[in-house]
Design an enzyme around this catalytic site. Structure first.
Site, mmCIF file in Angstrom:
data_model
loop_
_atom_site.group_PDB
_atom_site.id
_atom_site.type_symbol
_atom_site.label_atom_id
_atom_site.label_comp_id
_atom_site.label_asym_id
_atom_site.label_seq_id
_atom_site.Cartn_x
_atom_site.Cartn_y
_atom_site.Cartn_z
ATOM 1 N N GLU A 52 32.717 40.400 13.793
ATOM 2 C CA GLU A 52 31.730 40.090 12.768
ATOM 3 C C GLU A 52 31.230 38.648 12.926
ATOM 4 O O GLU A 52 32.023 37.723 13.081
ATOM 5 C CB GLU A 52 32.391 40.280 11.403
ATOM 6 C CG GLU A 52 31.532 39.995 10.203
ATOM 7 C CD GLU A 52 32.297 40.220 8.892
ATOM 8 O OE1 GLU A 52 31.666 40.226 7.829
ATOM 9 O OE2 GLU A 52 33.545 40.387 8.956
ATOM 10 N N LYS A 121 25.932 44.906 6.606
ATOM 11 C CA LYS A 121 27.200 45.145 5.923
ATOM 12 C C LYS A 121 26.932 45.707 4.529
ATOM 13 O O LYS A 121 26.120 45.153 3.772
ATOM 14 C CB LYS A 121 27.984 43.842 5.835
ATOM 15 C CG LYS A 121 29.425 43.978 5.350
ATOM 16 C CD LYS A 121 30.152 42.642 5.522
ATOM 17 C CE LYS A 121 31.625 42.724 5.143
ATOM 18 N NZ LYS A 121 32.317 41.436 5.397
ATOM 19 N N CYS A 174 33.828 45.221 8.597
ATOM 20 C CA CYS A 174 34.970 44.637 7.880
ATOM 21 C C CYS A 174 35.270 45.297 6.529
ATOM 22 O O CYS A 174 35.884 46.356 6.469
ATOM 23 C CB CYS A 174 34.764 43.145 7.717
ATOM 24 S SG CYS A 174 36.302 42.236 7.381
ATOM 25 N N GLY A 362 75.281 84.271 18.976
ATOM 26 C CA GLY A 362 75.761 84.354 20.348
ATOM 27 C C GLY A 362 75.782 82.972 20.958
ATOM 28 O O GLY A 362 74.751 82.298 21.023
ATOM 29 N N ASN A 448 68.452 92.800 32.182
ATOM 30 C CA ASN A 448 68.139 93.115 30.787
ATOM 31 C C ASN A 448 69.210 93.956 30.107
ATOM 32 O O ASN A 448 69.390 93.878 28.884
ATOM 33 C CB ASN A 448 66.791 93.822 30.699
ATOM 34 C CG ASN A 448 65.627 92.859 30.907
ATOM 35 O OD1 ASN A 448 65.817 91.651 30.904
ATOM 36 N ND2 ASN A 448 64.440 93.390 31.109
#
Length: 650
Positions: A52, A121, A174, A362, A448
């Site tokens: 600024e 601003k 700002c 498990g 499986n």
């Protein structure tokens, strides 16, 4: 590291600059700015923001009412306008601008030898150490919407969104950020994907952290990037001190910040992920709803800017190779504890509403079952239940090694849960005889059958004790379909269902390092170091694990990376490949990255049917595959387009 033009992958390079300042010496200040421009342009920066009032200095005080200073500021902008023609970028500086006999604190955007826009601003602080209304007029009173600058006519006002090669840029100054409804909110709803803030915020105790929280929140709220530059060395210290702040956020995440209190000019550069911002704006419907409300207000002016085709080489951005894993630092303990507590909360509620006091798990001696057991133990402690109600079952089979078996048994003993051991060898051999399968053929049936036998045992034991089977499978396995359908795929509640493998490993390691029990810590750390395996194939001749999951489906750190960017952002294979090359440079070569990316997409699509009937489980993070929550996908969707793109990569 990749040297491709990052723009082609949706990135946009920005910079926040803190120049040296000499109070009221416009010529010196403009020289500092021009000196910086070449350095930024050579780095491929597309947009840069300066502080600024940096053309004059913020702390000029009543000198702002001296015509000499105002005229010099106008001349300084003219010099910067001329200089802008030499660089393939837009930059924004702060200057006092006189419009219709009023003085405004303005941001001036310049590119291609032109003043692109002037943004005054909106909110002028006039409290405590600030008294800007002594010199400036707020933007709301501006009587013009065009300002003449030599032969240029530039738009002036707060209703401006600059479009650079299709990327929307909004500007505020700002104090604007500190208000209940910052101007950047409106800019974002009208297409601004990057917000620039020119500031001159003095430093006070605790102010910096508060400021960063504001920037973080505003960038997240606006689903945008936020590039903040604040005055530093050179501003007057008569009453205030200025530390120099250069900060870049993107959607709530800090990308870059410069060291403060330096006594020289500095800057930070970051590549903004425009594609990620646009994806979230599409995905989060409330953002679109807010945009529709905003459309009923005053129209916003869109100012197009075309830059030349200079290359934005490489990628200036840190990308976490483990996007699911909490970063290091002060937050790591709180993040891990929060994840565990989410799992505990989900399980505790399920036990409470079902009046269940027994859990069956498990225990394999691997990562997933270890995390599930740790969560179960903590849940029972929270509910005041006896840990004996947790029945851990180890079920050695053809591929079980002494290492995993012993770790499973020792862990259950250390945690003081009920431990049972049931060998599945005889039962599976009988099953092979029943279905006429050759035990020497180690195919999918061989593997499986063991997984389903284990699940059957767990379900039947749960019936015996009036309990619940706790699932142990994780998110990564669900994504890849690395689970036996109606085997370990099934349970009565899955606490790990949205925890990816890389995070499972991290959480178990965190539990180990925070454990006060030395023996328990040693067991957990050995489990972390054990190769990931379902142990469904007999061990090698030395008794070690032969079947290593990551040799078969690929490294989990790669798959979790692919999974995150596929689900969280919906990126294309080409973009994920680009990110992976950048992130894993020096770890995996491009052929390896491409190979496992193809595997990921192939398995992800073909295994959706397993995800369509998942057990319940708590959502942990932003990515989840529950068919009742985040992910709805037909099981017969084609992966052809994704695989075709992977095959075109090089």
């Amino acid at each position: 590291m990749a040297t491709e033009d990052s723009r082609t992958h949706g990135f946009f390079r920005v910079a926040s600059v803190i120049p040296e300042v000499k109070i009221a010496d416009v010529e010196a200040n403009v020289n500092y700015i021009i000196e910086k421009l070449k350095e930024l342009s050579d780095s491929g920066v597309r947009v840069a923001v300066f502080p600024e009032l940096c053309v004059t200095g913020y702390t000029c005080g009543d000198l702002f009412h001296q015509k000499e200073l105002i005229d010099n500021a106008a001349s300084g902008i003219a010099r910067l306008r001329e200089a802008s023609s030499e660089y393939d970028m837009m930059f924004v500086v702060g200057a006092p601008i006189e419009i219709c006999d009023n003085l405004y604190n303005c941001a001036v955007a310049l590119a291609n030898g032109r003043v692109i826009a002037v943004v005054p601003k909106t909110y002028l602080p006039n409290y405590n150490e600030f008294y800007e209304r002594r010199w400036f007029v707020p933007a709301g009173s501006i009587p013009a919407d065009i300002i003449e600058w030599g032969a240029d006519k530039a738009p002036v006002g707060t209703d401006i969104v600059i479009n650079i090669d299709g990327v929307g840029i909004g500007i505020e100054i700002c104090e604007d950020l500190w208000t209940p409804i910052p101007p950047s909110t409106r800019a974002a709803l009208n297409g601004a994907e990057i917000i620039l803030n020119l500031s001159a915020s003095d430093d006070l105790i605790g102010k910096y952290d508060y400021l960063k929280s504001l920037i973080s929140q505003q960038s997240a709220r606006c689903i945008s990037a936020y590039v903040y530059s604040s005055a530093g060395f050179g501003e007057s210290t008569t009453d205030l001190a200025f530390d120099g702040k250069a900060i870049i956020y993107e959607n709530g995440t800090l990308l870059a910040e410069a060291p403060r209190w330096t006594r020289h000019s500095s800057h930070v550069i970051a590549d903004i992920d425009i594609e990620a911002i646009r994806r979230d704006r599409r995905h989060i419907m409330s953002f679109g709803d807010a945009r529709k409300i905003e459309e009923n207000g005053k129209p916003v002016r869109h100012v197009p800017v075309r830059l030349t085709e200079s290359c934005q080489e490489g990628l200036i951005r840190k990308i976490n190779p483990l996007p699911f894993v909490p970063g290091n630092g002060e937050t790591i303990d709180s993040r891990c504890e929060e994840i565990i507590n989410i799992q505990i909360s989900g399980l505790a509620q399920r036990l409470h509403v079902t009046h269940t006091k027994n859990l069956v798990i498990g225990i394999s001696g691997g990562l997933d079952s270890t995390l599930a057991l740790l969560v179960a133990v903590r849940t029972f402690d929270v509910l005041g239940l006896d840990r004996n109600g947790i029945i851990g079952v180890t079920m050695p089979g053809f591929g079980t090694t002494d290492r995993t078996h012993d770790n499973a048994v020792e862990l259950m003993k250390s945690l003081k849960v009920t431990s049972r051991e049931i060998s599945i060898t005889a039962a599976v051999k009988q099953h092979f005889a029943d279905i006429r399968h050759d035990i020497n053929v180690h195919d999918v049936t061989y593997e499986n059958s063991q997984a389903r036998e284990r699940t059957q045992l767990l379900m039947d034991i749960a019936n015996q004790v009036g309990g619940m089977v706790l699932g142990t499978g994780d998110l990564s396995e669900l994504a890849l379909g690395w689970a036996t359908y109606n085997g370990d795929h099934m349970s009565m509640y899955g606490v790990n269902a949205s925890v990816p493998k890389t995070l499972v490993r991290h959480l178990v390691k965190w539990c180990a390092t925070t454990s006060e029990d030395t023996h328990e810590r040693q067991i957990l750390l050995d489990i972390v170091d054990t190769p990931i395996s379902p142990e469904l194939i007999p061990a090698d001749e030395t008794g070690n694990i032969k079947q290593k999951t990551e040799d078969l489906v690929g490294p989990y750190e790669l798959h979790d990376f692919y999974l995150y960017y596929t689900l969280r952002y919906g990126f294309t294979p080409r973009r994920i490949y680009y990110l992976a090359k950048h992130t894993f440079h020096g770890v995996y070569d491009t052929d390896t990255i491409r190979k496992w990316l193809r595997t990921f997409y192939r398995r992800f699509f073909t295994q959706q049917f397993k995800r369509s009937c998942l057990p319940d489980g708590p959502k942990i993070g932003s990515v989840c595959l529950s068919p009742r929550g985040d992910w709805r996908m037909p099981s017969d969707a084609s992966s052809a387009a994704w695989l075709k793109e992977v095959d075109s990569l090089h």
